[in-house]
Design an enzyme around this catalytic site. Structure first.
Site, PDB file in Angstrom:
ATOM      1  N   ASP A 361       0.783  -1.301  -0.380  1.00 39.74           N
ATOM      2  CA  ASP A 361       0.148   0.271  -0.136  1.00 39.74           C
ATOM      3  C   ASP A 361       0.958   1.749   0.076  1.00 39.74           C
ATOM      4  OD1 ASP A 361      -2.409   1.185  -0.341  1.00 39.74           O
ATOM      5  OD2 ASP A 361      -2.511   1.414   1.893  1.00 39.74           O
ATOM      6  N   ALA A 365       0.322   9.057   1.019  1.00 36.71           N
ATOM      7  CA  ALA A 365      -0.751   9.587   2.460  1.00 36.71           C
ATOM      8  C   ALA A 365       0.830   8.093   2.979  1.00 36.71           C
ATOM      9  CB  ALA A 365      -1.523   8.865   2.283  1.00 36.71           C
TER      10      ALA A 365
END
Length: 530
Positions: A361, A365
């Site tokens: 992932d 962010a």
């Protein structure tokens, strides 16, 4: 790094004397700040009511032809009272909006504001309004007492004293008025009459204390629910698809931390057997993530499972901004800075890949640019709690619900979208997407929905970042990013170290060094300025 399981520590009682009972009975910091903001709203409402009250008297006099003394004894005194209360209300509102003020100080100030408001109402009731002896009905002071008990969640004894003093303002004002008129005879009988006439005020004092007990009891339950081992949750920093991130404090050490909470249902634990499997996988993979030593990987202090089944990680608390917000707030970064950031990210991912861990992932962010000591633009990779080990590559991921796909569509490699095997090159594809974002401020592929974006990642060739950037991107950097974005893993750089060396070999006229980074931070994100 000392990694201990939460369950063993949850059974250990808190050390006595760490916090006084008063502190334990108060609400958590974030709820206290919410209460202080509510006080500000009450102040604005108070301003409106006093101004409306003043205007109503003016309307009555003009429309009905009454003189001022038919309604109030002194126009001037009433005007001064309203002006004073408006000024005080606006001052307290301004103070309540200051985030640097201690919310406890603001709430104590609110108790004083309650007493002052009650005193003003008592004075207006018996010194300014005609016929003060007509005491039928409930005074506005009773309403003020109940309102402040609900708005200001202070300790019950503080609520009691503030409410009791406020309740006394009506009878005190009435008695003083009678004394001024020379009719205070006999004193004992008149005092008893004053208390009887204003009994609703004192009844509301008891109700206010009950309300305070309820709120502080709930606050105590919230604090206990937020205690995770030796850590106590303080302020919520953000939320995401997998859970929440909180600022937390160690109850014995002066060390703040960040805690990520993940609810069990987010991990696909549909029943008891699935929950047990998820817990075991969580422990195994969290221990693997905690073993990472790269300085560019966020440090994991602790992890565990709370009694209600919430998974959590205790991590170092960072001072800075993630790459998503960096670009959104300040725009794309120049190639030299992008290369410096990417190479640090490669250091973190390279160690994880050598240990057989895939992040899965990688996105802006989850890459944090921070100030660390005297260093600036220091990269930390977040969310290594989402890693997948090579040993479990054929198992359903611990963080993936059945028949669901992990990852973020805008940064998802083709093999992950297709449900194929993943390895370190999967992270390099996502890192290529991050590089694209840094240099252009745009996503590699855009669409109306996630399906469209994923389909483009699988089939469409990307537009070179040099064609979409405001900066002059060297051909070598363009080629390195496009290599990361290759559809087939075998066409990408073999390792993160290989990618780092390729980026380091790019010749640029201006290098991004510590001095330039420090100047940028001083201009855009000064210490303490957020």
């Amino acid at each position: 790094m000392n990694v201990r399981r939460l369950q063993a520590r949850l059974s250990t009682p808190s050390s006595p004397g760490v916090m006084s009972s008063d502190v334990q009975r108060t609400l958590p910091e974030d709820l206290l700040r919410q209460a202080s903001r509510r006080l500000g709203v009450v102040c604005l409402v108070g301003v409106g009511l006093w101004v409306v009250n003043l205007l109503v008297f003016q309307v009555i006099r003009r429309w009905l032809g009454w003189t001022g003394r038919d309604v109030i004894r002194s126009d001037f005194a009433f005007d001064v009272l309203v002006a004073f209360l408006v000024a005080v209300s606006l001052t307290i509102y301004y103070i309540s909006r200051n985030p640097k003020r201690d919310p406890r100080f603001i709430l104590n100030l609110g108790l004083g504001y309650e007493v002052l408001t009650a005193a003003a109402i008592g004075y207006a009731n018996h010194w300014l309004v005609q016929s003060p002896g007509d005491e039928h009905g409930v005074s506005w002071i009773a309403i003020v007492i109940l309102l402040f008990a609900a708005v200001l969640p202070t300790l019950p004894r503080f609520t009691l004293w503030a409410a009791l003093i406020s309740a006394c303002m009506d009878p005190i004002s009435w008695l003083l008025w009678l004394a001024h008129q020379g009719v205070l005879h006999p004193v004992g009988s008149t005092i008893a009459t004053a208390l009887f006439l204003h009994a609703p005020n004192f009844i509301c004092v008891g109700v206010a204390v009950v309300i305070s007990h309820i709120f502080t009891g709930l606050g105590h339950q919230v604090k206990k629910a937020r205690e995770l081992g030796a850590y106590e949750l303080d302020t919520r920093l953000g939320t995401g698809g997998m859970g929440e991130v909180w600022r937390a404090n160690h109850r014995l050490l002066a060390r703040p931390a960040a805690i990520k909470l993940i609810r069990a249902e987010r991990l696909g634990a549909a029943d008891a057997e699935a929950a047990h499997t998820v817990q075991e996988r969580f422990r195994r993979e969290a221990q693997a993530a905690a073993s990472l030593r790269s300085p560019h990987t966020i440090e994991l202090f602790d992890f565990g499972i709370s009694q209600d089944g919430t998974f959590y990680y205790v991590m170092e608390l960072l001072d800075g901004v993630d790459l998503d917000q960096l670009v959104r707030r300040f725009g794309p970064v120049e190639p030299a800075r992008a290369i410096a950031i990417l190479r640090q990210a490669c250091d973190s991912l390279g160690e994880a890949h050598e240990r057989g861990l895939t992040h899965r992932d990688v996105k802006p962010a989850n890459i944090y640019l921070c100030r660390l000591g005297l260093q600036h633009d220091y990269v930390k990779i977040l969310d290594f709690g989402l890693v997948k080990s090579a040993e479990s590559s054929r198992e359903q991921s611990m963080l993936t619900a059945p028949n669901a796909t992990t990852g973020t569509p805008a940064f998802m490699p083709p093999e992950m979208a297709l449900g194929e095997a993943v390895d370190g090159r999967t992270d390099l594809y996502a890192l290529g997407c991050v590089a694209y974002w840094l240099l252009t401020g745009r996503l590699v592929f855009e669409g109306d929905n996630s399906i469209q974006i994923i389909a483009q990642h699988v089939r469409m060739p990307p537009v070179p970042p040099s064609q979409r950037s405001e900066f002059a991107i060297p051909p070598e950097l363009d080629a390195a990013i496009l290599a990361c974005l290759a559809k087939a893993p075998g066409d990408r750089p073999g390792t993160a170290q290989e990618l780092s060396r390729r980026l380091g070999a790019i010749s640029l006229p201006d290098q991004w060094d510590g001095d330039r980074a420090a100047r940028w931070w001083g201009a855009h994100l000064p210490a303490g300025g957020g």
